[in-house]
Design an enzyme around this catalytic site. Structure first.
Site, mmCIF file in Angstrom:
data_model
loop_
_atom_site.group_PDB
_atom_site.id
_atom_site.type_symbol
_atom_site.label_atom_id
_atom_site.label_comp_id
_atom_site.label_asym_id
_atom_site.label_seq_id
_atom_site.Cartn_x
_atom_site.Cartn_y
_atom_site.Cartn_z
ATOM 1 C CB SER A 93 -1.018 -0.226 1.351
ATOM 2 O OG SER A 93 -2.023 1.220 0.724
ATOM 3 N N PRO A 107 -2.743 2.386 20.741
ATOM 4 C CG PRO A 107 -2.892 0.123 20.673
ATOM 5 C CD PRO A 107 -3.429 1.433 21.357
HETATM 6 C C1 16G Z 1 -4.303 -0.553 7.992
HETATM 7 C C2 16G Z 1 -5.911 -0.084 7.235
HETATM 8 C C3 16G Z 1 -6.194 1.471 7.975
HETATM 9 C C4 16G Z 1 -5.983 2.210 9.061
HETATM 10 C C5 16G Z 1 -4.503 1.953 9.222
HETATM 11 C C6 16G Z 1 -4.153 2.576 10.689
HETATM 12 C C7 16G Z 1 -7.062 -1.479 6.206
HETATM 13 C C8 16G Z 1 -7.129 -1.976 4.621
HETATM 14 N N1 16G Z 1 -6.112 -0.648 6.275
HETATM 15 O O1 16G Z 1 -3.707 -0.072 7.004
HETATM 16 O O2 16G Z 1 -8.084 1.289 7.314
HETATM 17 O O3 16G Z 1 -6.614 3.802 9.380
HETATM 18 O O4 16G Z 1 -4.158 0.785 8.903
HETATM 19 O O5 16G Z 1 -2.908 2.405 10.813
HETATM 20 O O6 16G Z 1 -7.560 -2.180 6.804
HETATM 21 P P1 16G Z 1 -2.312 2.312 12.330
HETATM 22 O O7 16G Z 1 -3.249 1.068 12.635
HETATM 23 O O8 16G Z 1 -0.744 2.779 12.339
HETATM 24 O O9 16G Z 1 -2.663 3.674 12.800
HETATM 25 MG MG MG Z 2 -3.642 0.755 0.172
#
Ligand code: 16G
Ligand code: MG
Length: 544
Positions: free
Chosen positions: A64, A499
């Site tokens: 991604s 977290p």
């Molecule tokens: C991932 C998730 C996204 C979320 C992000 C949060 C999917 C397809 N992607 O990229 O939705 O906003 O994680 O990241 O579920 P974080 O936990 O590091 O804040």
């Molecule tokens: Mg993506």
């Protein structure tokens, strides 16, 4: 019980001893060099999942918005949704089994799930444009064939395209044709239908600048462009011909930095949007005549789409339950606008697409978006049927019929399996055209509260436990009280910590009436996290 090639083949994709990786919020994600065995094993697991569900399963090789040197893998369930949580657990177990324990780990899944190994297995495989993706997707396919499954290689596709293929295949074409051409034709036909009645649009109004993040989305926009019959005139930037994937560009960069990507020519008032590296997120933005940057994120997109749908439902005279699903990151102004002005039911879930998707399924029409730009609209089967009957009903007036047809085309332009930058872009462009709205007018529907996001490094981020869709910290003791008393000192303020599910940090969010207050609050909450949750490194510094 296990075919002999498994052992031999797995030896060709050995696991580095001691390496431990977790199936995170959206699959495994790390430096590409550490992933060969993971990919092979996910090929094995997808084959088992296919036998279990008696359906085609998808495996997407992508990291991604991460840097080019990373890669990752996501598993896709039969209806095109994210793989179910129990199987995320199996994924982690298989991924971390040492080489000599792999067969036992596999047998364990087969027994627990009572999998019939004589069942056919089919796996669709896709990849993004990273240089590591070719060999890693081959490793997935090696895993599939080692367990006697069949794989179909879709090659370079966006993540949402692969979700779409899986859904089409398992619904026997009801959702569309399981080909890239089928995907384009479904989307552009719906888009052309939506916009065809809008007359006298100028070239300026039809123009959109797209930042492809130097990734797969750029390639796919190029492929699709010709079909749009000039109803949408795209200038594509960061198309991968020179720049580096996600480097100073793409949806994540624009959202986090709150500034334009490099490599995009922007004129005042012009609509621009950015995709992320696998094209499942989109954000819009523009520069005003004073040179000020304005971001229209997932919340603004959700509001635009919800307003449009609500108006069409009223015009069509149908009573369907519509709801919006957000996370704690949604700007407070957007929630207030949706609830108070638009009278839409709003739900808040934990971060991560699968949580939002699930909550959106509770409505006849569920609009879900994360502030970061990932989102889509889900229509229940019953809602789709009601809309279809209405569109075909000879006894209703023209206004109702027109609205019902527009709802039908909206259903067709959107990718209901997962957030899709291309599909969302087409829907947004159609809505702006139909409503005759400029990006400035869209932006002024409500004003975002100033906000700030920070990260804090702690020894072990698992000491933070949250409740109430991540809006309250239940541990460590005293942290929530500290946040509450800080928040009280500012007007229109809100703050929470959680977290991260993708990085080894604690994330801090704060919003308030002014940017100074939001910055100050975020900083003070960061200090509270640092002191109460085992901060490491230096104390968080005040923003300059
Ligand atoms: C991932 C998730 C996204 C979320 C992000 C949060 C999917 C397809 N992607 O990229 O939705 O906003 O994680 O990241 O579920 P974080 O936990 O590091 O804040
Ligand atoms: Mg993506």
């Amino acid at each position: 019980m296990l075919p002999p090639p498994v052992l031999k083949q797995s030896g060709l994709h050995p696991k580095p001893a001691g390496l431990v990786l977790q199936y995170g919020t959206a699959g495994f994600r790390t430096n590409a060099k550490k992933l060969d065995h993971i990919m092979f094993r996910m090929g094995l697991l997808a084959t088992l999942r296919s036998r279990k569900t008696k359906a085609t399963i998808g495996v997407m090789v992508t990291a991604s918005h991460n840097p080019e040197e990373d890669n990752g893998v996501k598993l896709i369930d039969p209806m095109g949704e994210m793989v179910t949580p129990t199987w995320e657990g199996y994924a982690t177990q298989l991924a971390n089994a040492e080489q000599e324990d792999l067969l036992t780990a596999l047998k364990d899944v087969i027994e627990k799930e009572a999998i019939d190994m004589s069942q056919e297995a089919d796996v669709f495989v896709g990849k993004d444009t990273r240089s590591s993706s070719a060999s890693l997707s081959q490793a997935v396919m090696d895993g599939v064939s080692a367990l006697g499954g069949h794989s179909k290689d879709y090659g370079l596709v966006t993540t949402p395209q692969l979700h779409y293929m899986v859904c089409c295949q398992n619904t026997k074409g009801k959702y569309g044709d399981a080909t890239v051409e089928g995907y384009y034709s479904k989307l552009y036909q719906a888009f052309i239908q939506l916009t065809k009645s809008v007359l006298n649009r100028t070239d300026d109004q039809k123009h959109l600048s797209v930042d492809g993040a130097n990734g797969i989305g750029a390639l796919k926009v190029r492929e699709m462009e010709a079909h749009l019959k000039k109803e949408l005139q795209i200038s594509l930037f960061n198309d991968g011909s020179k720049g580096k994937l996600n480097h100073q560009c793409g949806a994540d960069f624009v959202k986090v930095q709150q500034k334009p990507p490099t490599g995009v020519e922007m004129n005042p008032g012009e609509r621009c949007c950015s995709f992320d590296g696998d094209a499942d997120r989109i954000v819009y933005y523009f520069i005003d005549s004073e040179g000020q940057f304005h971001l229209l994120d997932g919340d603004k997109i959700a509001t635009l789409i919800s307003t449009f749908l609500k108006e069409l439902l009223t015009q069509a005279g149908v009573d369907l339950k519509m709801g919006a699903v957000q996370t704690a990151y949604a700007n407070g102004s957007s929630t207030r606008y949706l609830e108070d002005t638009m009278q839409v039911i709003v739900r808040c879930t934990k971060t991560g697409v699968k949580h939002l998707h699930h909550a959106a399924q509770e409505f006849d029409i569920g609009v879900y978006f994360e502030a970061n730009g990932h989102g889509t609209v889900l229509f229940s089967k019953a809602a789709e049927e009601i809309i279809q009957h209405l569109a075909e009903d000879a006894n209703i007036n023209d206004e109702r019929k027109r609205a019902a047809r527009m709802l039908q085309n909206t259903i067709n332009v959107i990718n209901q399996t997962v957030g899709d930058a291309i599909a969302d872009m087409l829907l947004i462009e159609a809505i702006l055209a139909i409503k005759g709205m400029t990006i400035q007018q869209w932006d002024s529907i409500y004003s975002d509260l100033p906000n700030r996001q920070l990260k804090v490094k702690v020894a072990d981020r698992r000491v933070i436990d949250t409740a109430d869709a991540e809006r309250r910290a239940v541990s460590p003791a005293g942290l929530q009280d500290a946040i509450d008393s800080l928040v009280k000192k500012y007007r229109k303020a809100r703050s929470f910590v959680r977290p991260s599910g993708t990085e080894d940090v604690v994330r801090v969010y704060a919003e308030a009436e002014t940017q100074e207050s939001a910055d100050d609050l975020a900083h003070k909450v960061s200090l509270a996290v640092y002191r109460l949750a085992g901060g490491v490194g230096g104390e968080p510094k005040q923003l300059l």
